[in-house]
Motif scaffolding. Structure first.
Motif, PDB file in Angstrom:
ATOM      1  N   PHE A 164      -1.602  -0.305  13.176  1.00 54.93           N
ATOM      2  CA  PHE A 164      -0.937  -0.487  11.884  1.00 54.93           C
ATOM      3  C   PHE A 164      -0.770   0.874  11.221  1.00 54.93           C
ATOM      4  O   PHE A 164      -1.751   1.580  10.981  1.00 54.93           O
ATOM      5  CB  PHE A 164      -1.775  -1.401  10.979  1.00 54.93           C
ATOM      6  CG  PHE A 164      -1.891  -2.814  11.477  1.00 54.93           C
ATOM      7  CD1 PHE A 164      -0.936  -3.756  11.144  1.00 54.93           C
ATOM      8  CD2 PHE A 164      -2.959  -3.195  12.263  1.00 54.93           C
ATOM      9  CE1 PHE A 164      -1.037  -5.072  11.604  1.00 54.93           C
ATOM     10  CE2 PHE A 164      -3.072  -4.498  12.729  1.00 54.93           C
ATOM     11  CZ  PHE A 164      -2.105  -5.431  12.398  1.00 54.93           C
ATOM     12  N   LYS A 165       0.469   1.231  10.909  1.00 57.68           N
ATOM     13  CA  LYS A 165       0.752   2.530  10.311  1.00 57.68           C
ATOM     14  C   LYS A 165       0.974   2.454   8.802  1.00 57.68           C
ATOM     15  O   LYS A 165       0.914   3.475   8.121  1.00 57.68           O
ATOM     16  CB  LYS A 165       1.999   3.150  10.964  1.00 57.68           C
ATOM     17  CG  LYS A 165       1.933   3.245  12.481  1.00 57.68           C
ATOM     18  CD  LYS A 165       0.726   4.036  12.966  1.00 57.68           C
ATOM     19  CE  LYS A 165       0.680   4.113  14.483  1.00 57.68           C
ATOM     20  NZ  LYS A 165      -0.546   4.780  14.981  1.00 57.68           N
ATOM     21  N   PHE A 166       1.258   1.256   8.277  1.00 59.40           N
ATOM     22  CA  PHE A 166       1.651   1.163   6.879  1.00 59.40           C
ATOM     23  C   PHE A 166       0.886   0.091   6.102  1.00 59.40           C
ATOM     24  O   PHE A 166       0.487   0.314   4.976  1.00 59.40           O
ATOM     25  CB  PHE A 166       3.154   0.876   6.766  1.00 59.40           C
ATOM     26  CG  PHE A 166       4.009   1.837   7.538  1.00 59.40           C
ATOM     27  CD1 PHE A 166       4.158   3.148   7.103  1.00 59.40           C
ATOM     28  CD2 PHE A 166       4.639   1.456   8.704  1.00 59.40           C
ATOM     29  CE1 PHE A 166       4.934   4.042   7.812  1.00 59.40           C
ATOM     30  CE2 PHE A 166       5.425   2.339   9.420  1.00 59.40           C
ATOM     31  CZ  PHE A 166       5.569   3.644   8.976  1.00 59.40           C
ATOM     32  N   GLU A 167       0.697  -1.096   6.692  1.00 56.43           N
ATOM     33  CA  GLU A 167       0.132  -2.204   5.921  1.00 56.43           C
ATOM     34  C   GLU A 167      -0.423  -3.275   6.857  1.00 56.43           C
ATOM     35  O   GLU A 167      -0.219  -3.216   8.073  1.00 56.43           O
ATOM     36  CB  GLU A 167       1.207  -2.830   5.018  1.00 56.43           C
ATOM     37  CG  GLU A 167       2.452  -3.243   5.771  1.00 56.43           C
ATOM     38  CD  GLU A 167       3.628  -3.530   4.878  1.00 56.43           C
ATOM     39  OE1 GLU A 167       3.453  -3.601   3.649  1.00 56.43           O
ATOM     40  OE2 GLU A 167       4.739  -3.680   5.413  1.00 56.43           O
ATOM     41  N   LEU A 168      -1.138  -4.231   6.289  1.00 57.80           N
ATOM     42  CA  LEU A 168      -1.749  -5.382   6.953  1.00 57.80           C
ATOM     43  C   LEU A 168      -2.998  -5.051   7.756  1.00 57.80           C
ATOM     44  O   LEU A 168      -3.618  -5.939   8.339  1.00 57.80           O
ATOM     45  CB  LEU A 168      -0.741  -6.108   7.877  1.00 57.80           C
ATOM     46  CG  LEU A 168       0.495  -6.718   7.224  1.00 57.80           C
ATOM     47  CD1 LEU A 168       1.226  -7.608   8.233  1.00 57.80           C
ATOM     48  CD2 LEU A 168       0.159  -7.510   5.977  1.00 57.80           C
ATOM     49  N   GLU A 169      -3.414  -3.777   7.782  1.00 61.61           N
ATOM     50  CA  GLU A 169      -4.620  -3.454   8.548  1.00 61.61           C
ATOM     51  C   GLU A 169      -5.857  -4.104   7.950  1.00 61.61           C
ATOM     52  O   GLU A 169      -6.783  -4.482   8.676  1.00 61.61           O
ATOM     53  CB  GLU A 169      -4.810  -1.937   8.673  1.00 61.61           C
ATOM     54  CG  GLU A 169      -5.295  -1.219   7.425  1.00 61.61           C
ATOM     55  CD  GLU A 169      -4.176  -0.877   6.456  1.00 61.61           C
ATOM     56  OE1 GLU A 169      -4.488  -0.286   5.400  1.00 61.61           O
ATOM     57  OE2 GLU A 169      -3.008  -1.195   6.747  1.00 61.61           O
ATOM     58  N   ASP A 170      -5.873  -4.272   6.617  1.00 62.93           N
ATOM     59  CA  ASP A 170      -7.046  -4.898   6.007  1.00 62.93           C
ATOM     60  C   ASP A 170      -7.054  -6.406   6.246  1.00 62.93           C
ATOM     61  O   ASP A 170      -8.112  -7.008   6.446  1.00 62.93           O
ATOM     62  CB  ASP A 170      -7.137  -4.580   4.509  1.00 62.93           C
ATOM     63  CG  ASP A 170      -5.818  -4.701   3.778  1.00 62.93           C
ATOM     64  OD1 ASP A 170      -4.820  -5.142   4.385  1.00 62.93           O
ATOM     65  OD2 ASP A 170      -5.784  -4.345   2.582  1.00 62.93           O
ATOM     66  N   VAL A 205       9.048  -1.929   6.374  1.00 59.72           N
ATOM     67  CA  VAL A 205       8.776  -2.153   7.798  1.00 59.72           C
ATOM     68  C   VAL A 205       7.759  -3.279   7.976  1.00 59.72           C
ATOM     69  O   VAL A 205       7.057  -3.325   8.977  1.00 59.72           O
ATOM     70  CB  VAL A 205       8.252  -0.865   8.472  1.00 59.72           C
ATOM     71  CG1 VAL A 205       9.328   0.197   8.518  1.00 59.72           C
ATOM     72  CG2 VAL A 205       7.031  -0.344   7.734  1.00 59.72           C
ATOM     73  N   GLU A 206       7.677  -4.164   7.003  1.00 59.99           N
ATOM     74  CA  GLU A 206       6.649  -5.193   7.066  1.00 59.99           C
ATOM     75  C   GLU A 206       6.716  -5.987   8.358  1.00 59.99           C
ATOM     76  O   GLU A 206       5.684  -6.360   8.916  1.00 59.99           O
ATOM     77  CB  GLU A 206       6.768  -6.135   5.863  1.00 59.99           C
ATOM     78  CG  GLU A 206       5.585  -7.095   5.775  1.00 59.99           C
ATOM     79  CD  GLU A 206       5.951  -8.504   5.389  1.00 59.99           C
ATOM     80  OE1 GLU A 206       7.141  -8.821   5.339  1.00 59.99           O
ATOM     81  OE2 GLU A 206       5.030  -9.295   5.148  1.00 59.99           O
ATOM     82  N   TYR A 207       7.931  -6.233   8.860  1.00 59.41           N
ATOM     83  CA  TYR A 207       8.044  -7.049  10.065  1.00 59.41           C
ATOM     84  C   TYR A 207       7.346  -6.387  11.255  1.00 59.41           C
ATOM     85  O   TYR A 207       6.803  -7.066  12.123  1.00 59.41           O
ATOM     86  CB  TYR A 207       9.517  -7.343  10.395  1.00 59.41           C
ATOM     87  CG  TYR A 207      10.336  -6.150  10.820  1.00 59.41           C
ATOM     88  CD1 TYR A 207      10.419  -5.788  12.153  1.00 59.41           C
ATOM     89  CD2 TYR A 207      11.048  -5.402   9.892  1.00 59.41           C
ATOM     90  CE1 TYR A 207      11.174  -4.704  12.560  1.00 59.41           C
ATOM     91  CE2 TYR A 207      11.811  -4.325  10.282  1.00 59.41           C
ATOM     92  CZ  TYR A 207      11.873  -3.971  11.612  1.00 59.41           C
ATOM     93  OH  TYR A 207      12.620  -2.892  12.004  1.00 59.41           O
ATOM     94  N   GLU A 208       7.329  -5.034  11.303  1.00 63.81           N
ATOM     95  CA  GLU A 208       6.638  -4.357  12.393  1.00 63.81           C
ATOM     96  C   GLU A 208       5.137  -4.641  12.330  1.00 63.81           C
ATOM     97  O   GLU A 208       4.488  -4.906  13.343  1.00 63.81           O
ATOM     98  CB  GLU A 208       6.900  -2.849  12.330  1.00 63.81           C
ATOM     99  CG  GLU A 208       8.353  -2.467  12.576  1.00 63.81           C
ATOM    100  CD  GLU A 208       8.565  -0.973  12.508  1.00 63.81           C
ATOM    101  OE1 GLU A 208       7.567  -0.229  12.419  1.00 63.81           O
ATOM    102  OE2 GLU A 208       9.729  -0.537  12.526  1.00 63.81           O
ATOM    103  N   SER A 209       4.579  -4.589  11.121  1.00 68.93           N
ATOM    104  CA  SER A 209       3.161  -4.877  10.961  1.00 68.93           C
ATOM    105  C   SER A 209       2.854  -6.334  11.280  1.00 68.93           C
ATOM    106  O   SER A 209       1.822  -6.646  11.885  1.00 68.93           O
ATOM    107  CB  SER A 209       2.718  -4.549   9.530  1.00 68.93           C
ATOM    108  OG  SER A 209       2.839  -3.173   9.266  1.00 68.93           O
ATOM    109  N   VAL A 210       3.750  -7.240  10.878  1.00 62.57           N
ATOM    110  CA  VAL A 210       3.550  -8.663  11.181  1.00 62.57           C
ATOM    111  C   VAL A 210       3.542  -8.888  12.686  1.00 62.57           C
ATOM    112  O   VAL A 210       2.707  -9.642  13.210  1.00 62.57           O
ATOM    113  CB  VAL A 210       4.646  -9.516  10.509  1.00 62.57           C
ATOM    114  CG1 VAL A 210       4.551 -10.969  10.994  1.00 62.57           C
ATOM    115  CG2 VAL A 210       4.506  -9.469   8.989  1.00 62.57           C
ATOM    116  N   LEU A 211       4.448  -8.238  13.391  1.00 64.30           N
ATOM    117  CA  LEU A 211       4.513  -8.407  14.844  1.00 64.30           C
ATOM    118  C   LEU A 211       3.250  -7.870  15.523  1.00 64.30           C
ATOM    119  O   LEU A 211       2.759  -8.458  16.492  1.00 64.30           O
ATOM    120  CB  LEU A 211       5.756  -7.707  15.397  1.00 64.30           C
ATOM    121  CG  LEU A 211       7.098  -8.348  14.998  1.00 64.30           C
ATOM    122  CD1 LEU A 211       8.267  -7.494  15.477  1.00 64.30           C
ATOM    123  CD2 LEU A 211       7.211  -9.765  15.545  1.00 64.30           C
TER     124      LEU A 211
END
Length: 278
Positions: A164-170, A205-211
């Motif tokens: 994860f480079k931007f979001e959703l890592e937590d 780029v939320e979709y990248e993190s979701v994937l």
């Protein structure tokens, strides 16, 4: 008294970082300096916080970050931690004076627990659409701006996922903790203020993190189905109209663009899931 290493990731936000470190100083924290340390992992490329820390906060350890995003930056800070407990907060947060003391008391009261989270609230009511703050008033969210974790457990879990480079890592880390059936102890007195921060743009780029998240947790696909996402977007749209007059239309352009990207993300993720099922 529990020994605690505080890890703060930063990048080009020295003004906010200075406020945060001031509140963590031995003069203000109700906790002995011998029992805690502060590590700032700095992903700055244009400027860094090294000079600021050397001149104003000599008791803080500055380390160069890996420049691979906030997840990797937090993991990097943990590498330098010497104590058994890791407390995370962000460079734009304002920890309360009894933040460490409250976590330490919770550890004493729950000696078998590995994961704790504090209460996070903003400094006022939201005034415009393009303000953000990670609110956690009742627990269960495990936002990375206010938590404590036993270091051996954190390392055994692999820390934050650096894909994860931007979001959703937590959120992904919380998911692993929950799957491991670890209790997450909520400590309301371990309070952190996260002021509303005005943003003019954000990574779309939320979709990248979701994937990435779904690749690691395919059992969560139902939470990201097209139907579920469209319902959420419908609620966001209703809230946009509801809040427009309350916010006096301040930042509404951001909200409209954000809706567009949420919609795009919903369809991109949907078609990717369908393609993977074939």
């Amino acid at each position: 008294m529990n020994n605690i290493s505080i890890v703060i990731p930063t990048r080009h936000r020295n003004e906010h970082l200075q406020e945060c470190l001031t509140l963590l100083s031995p003069d203000l924290q109700k906790y002995p300096l011998n029992n805690y340390e502060v590590i700032v992992s700095d992903d700055g490329s244009i400027t860094t916080a090294e000079k600021l820390i050397l001149e104003k906060f000599p008791w803080v350890k500055w380390v160069k970050g890996p420049q691979k995003g906030p997840a990797a930056n937090r993991n990097n800070g943990v590498k330098y931690a010497k104590f058994n407990w890791i407390a995370f907060t962000d460079d734009d947060c304002l920890p309360s004076k009894n933040w460490l003391e409250s976590f330490s008391c919770a550890i004493d009261d729950n000696p078998e627990a590995n994961v704790f989270e504090g209460k996070t609230e903003a400094d006022r009511r939201k005034k415009r659409f393009n303000e953000v703050a990670p609110i956690n008033s009742n627990g269960g969210l495990l936002w990375s701006c206010n938590l404590m974790v036993r270091k051996p457990y954190y390392l055994s879990m692999g820390g934050y996922c650096e894909e994860f480079k931007f979001e959703l890592e937590d959120i992904e880390f919380r998911t692993r903790v929950q799957k491991d059936k670890q209790p997450i102890i909520f400590v309301p007195k371990a309070f952190v203020c996260h002021p509303w921060r005005k943003i003019d743009n954000k990574y779309k780029v939320e979709y990248e993190s979701v994937l990435i998240f779904l690749k690691r947790h395919p059992d969560h696909q139902k939470h990201y189905s097209l139907t579920t996402r469209l319902k959420i977007i419908a609620v966001m749209t209703l809230n946009l109209f509801k809040d427009a007059f309350r916010f006096k239309f301040r930042g509404i352009g951001y909200a409209i663009v954000d809706l567009f990207y949420e919609l795009r993300s919903a369809f991109v993720v949907h078609f990717k899931i369908v393609a993977n099922q074939k």
